[in-house]
Motif scaffolding. Structure first.
Motif, mmCIF file in Angstrom:
data_model
loop_
_atom_site.group_PDB
_atom_site.id
_atom_site.type_symbol
_atom_site.label_atom_id
_atom_site.label_comp_id
_atom_site.label_asym_id
_atom_site.label_seq_id
_atom_site.Cartn_x
_atom_site.Cartn_y
_atom_site.Cartn_z
ATOM 1 N N LEU A 1 7.489 8.821 -18.128
ATOM 2 C CA LEU A 1 7.606 8.556 -16.697
ATOM 3 C C LEU A 1 6.232 8.390 -16.061
ATOM 4 C CD1 LEU A 1 10.463 11.018 -15.704
ATOM 5 C CD2 LEU A 1 10.561 8.530 -15.698
ATOM 6 N N MET A 2 5.263 9.196 -16.488
ATOM 7 C CA MET A 2 3.907 9.072 -15.976
ATOM 8 C C MET A 2 3.324 7.706 -16.333
ATOM 9 S SD MET A 2 0.480 11.248 -16.936
ATOM 10 C CE MET A 2 0.501 10.632 -18.596
ATOM 11 N N MET A 3 3.529 7.259 -17.558
ATOM 12 C CA MET A 3 2.992 5.964 -17.976
ATOM 13 C C MET A 3 3.659 4.811 -17.229
ATOM 14 S SD MET A 3 0.543 6.693 -19.840
ATOM 15 C CE MET A 3 0.129 5.025 -20.261
ATOM 16 N N ALA A 4 4.966 4.911 -16.992
ATOM 17 C CA ALA A 4 5.668 3.849 -16.266
ATOM 18 C C ALA A 4 5.168 3.738 -14.829
ATOM 19 C CB ALA A 4 7.173 4.114 -16.291
ATOM 20 N N THR A 5 4.960 4.863 -14.176
ATOM 21 C CA THR A 5 4.466 4.799 -12.802
ATOM 22 C C THR A 5 2.996 4.392 -12.756
ATOM 23 O OG1 THR A 5 4.079 7.188 -12.821
ATOM 24 C CG2 THR A 5 6.150 6.418 -11.853
ATOM 25 N N ALA A 6 2.227 4.709 -13.801
ATOM 26 C CA ALA A 6 0.838 4.253 -13.852
ATOM 27 C C ALA A 6 0.775 2.730 -13.984
ATOM 28 C CB ALA A 6 0.097 4.920 -15.004
ATOM 29 N N VAL A 7 1.662 2.159 -14.788
ATOM 30 C CA VAL A 7 1.715 0.701 -14.918
ATOM 31 C C VAL A 7 2.127 0.071 -13.591
ATOM 32 C CG1 VAL A 7 2.982 -1.180 -16.031
ATOM 33 C CG2 VAL A 7 2.111 0.707 -17.398
ATOM 34 N N ALA A 8 3.097 0.670 -12.914
ATOM 35 C CA ALA A 8 3.509 0.148 -11.610
ATOM 36 C C ALA A 8 2.368 0.224 -10.601
ATOM 37 C CB ALA A 8 4.722 0.932 -11.106
ATOM 38 N N LEU B 1 0.820 -1.212 0.000
ATOM 39 C CA LEU B 1 0.000 0.000 0.000
ATOM 40 C C LEU B 1 0.855 1.262 0.000
ATOM 41 C CD1 LEU B 1 -2.864 -1.040 2.429
ATOM 42 C CD2 LEU B 1 -2.899 -0.950 -0.076
ATOM 43 N N ILE B 2 1.990 1.220 0.699
ATOM 44 C CA ILE B 2 2.900 2.372 0.692
ATOM 45 C C ILE B 2 3.468 2.591 -0.707
ATOM 46 C CG2 ILE B 2 5.122 3.208 1.546
ATOM 47 C CD1 ILE B 2 4.404 1.880 4.240
ATOM 48 N N ALA B 3 3.884 1.497 -1.353
ATOM 49 C CA ALA B 3 4.422 1.605 -2.711
ATOM 50 C C ALA B 3 3.341 2.057 -3.693
ATOM 51 C CB ALA B 3 5.012 0.262 -3.148
ATOM 52 N N ALA B 4 2.101 1.582 -3.515
ATOM 53 C CA ALA B 4 1.013 1.995 -4.401
ATOM 54 C C ALA B 4 0.703 3.476 -4.219
ATOM 55 C CB ALA B 4 -0.233 1.153 -4.140
ATOM 56 N N ALA B 5 0.711 3.952 -2.985
ATOM 57 C CA ALA B 5 0.460 5.377 -2.741
ATOM 58 C C ALA B 5 1.584 6.230 -3.327
ATOM 59 C CB ALA B 5 0.321 5.633 -1.247
ATOM 60 N N THR B 6 2.807 5.750 -3.202
ATOM 61 C CA THR B 6 3.946 6.488 -3.750
ATOM 62 C C THR B 6 3.880 6.561 -5.261
ATOM 63 O OG1 THR B 6 5.296 5.775 -1.887
ATOM 64 C CG2 THR B 6 6.458 6.596 -3.825
ATOM 65 N N THR B 7 3.606 5.435 -5.912
ATOM 66 C CA THR B 7 3.538 5.449 -7.375
ATOM 67 C C THR B 7 2.336 6.251 -7.872
ATOM 68 O OG1 THR B 7 2.414 3.309 -7.386
ATOM 69 C CG2 THR B 7 4.810 3.301 -7.694
ATOM 70 N N THR B 8 1.239 6.242 -7.111
ATOM 71 C CA THR B 8 0.089 7.064 -7.492
ATOM 72 C C THR B 8 0.443 8.550 -7.421
ATOM 73 O OG1 THR B 8 -1.440 5.378 -6.698
ATOM 74 C CG2 THR B 8 -2.315 7.602 -6.964
ATOM 75 N N ALA B 9 1.116 8.944 -6.345
ATOM 76 C CA ALA B 9 1.525 10.347 -6.205
ATOM 77 C C ALA B 9 2.502 10.737 -7.313
ATOM 78 C CB ALA B 9 2.150 10.575 -4.837
ATOM 79 N N LEU B 10 3.428 9.856 -7.649
ATOM 80 C CA LEU B 10 4.371 10.151 -8.732
ATOM 81 C C LEU B 10 3.667 10.239 -10.079
ATOM 82 C CD1 LEU B 10 7.472 7.999 -7.748
ATOM 83 C CD2 LEU B 10 7.288 10.491 -7.770
ATOM 84 N N THR B 11 2.661 9.393 -10.294
ATOM 85 C CA THR B 11 1.902 9.454 -11.538
ATOM 86 C C THR B 11 1.211 10.802 -11.689
ATOM 87 O OG1 THR B 11 1.533 7.070 -11.500
ATOM 88 C CG2 THR B 11 0.051 8.369 -12.871
#
Length: 70
Positions: free
Chosen positions: A42-49, A7-17
């Protein structure tokens, strides 16, 4: 990976997206020169993550994702 780090990683990648989407949507300024960071890829890569982490979180909650034959 357990639920809390997921969940921490998902929140981080969402914020980066969101951040990369905002930076990529700004109008260009020719006086400052070209942008040197590729914000849209970069936005697309973090969205996939983010999507992969969401599927992982669903699997941790007991939902079956993926091919039903396995």
């Amino acid at each position: 990976m357990d639920m809390i780090p997921t969940l921490i990683a998902a929140a981080t990648t969402t914020a980066l997206t969101v951040l990369f989407g905002w930076l990529g949507a700004r109008p260009s300024n020719p006086a400052k020169g070209p942008r040197m960071a590729p914000w849209r890829p970069l936005m697309m890569a973090t969205a996939v993550a983010t999507m992969l982490l969401a599927a992982h979180a669903l699997n941790l909650l007991g939902f079956k994702t993926g091919d039903p034959r396995y």
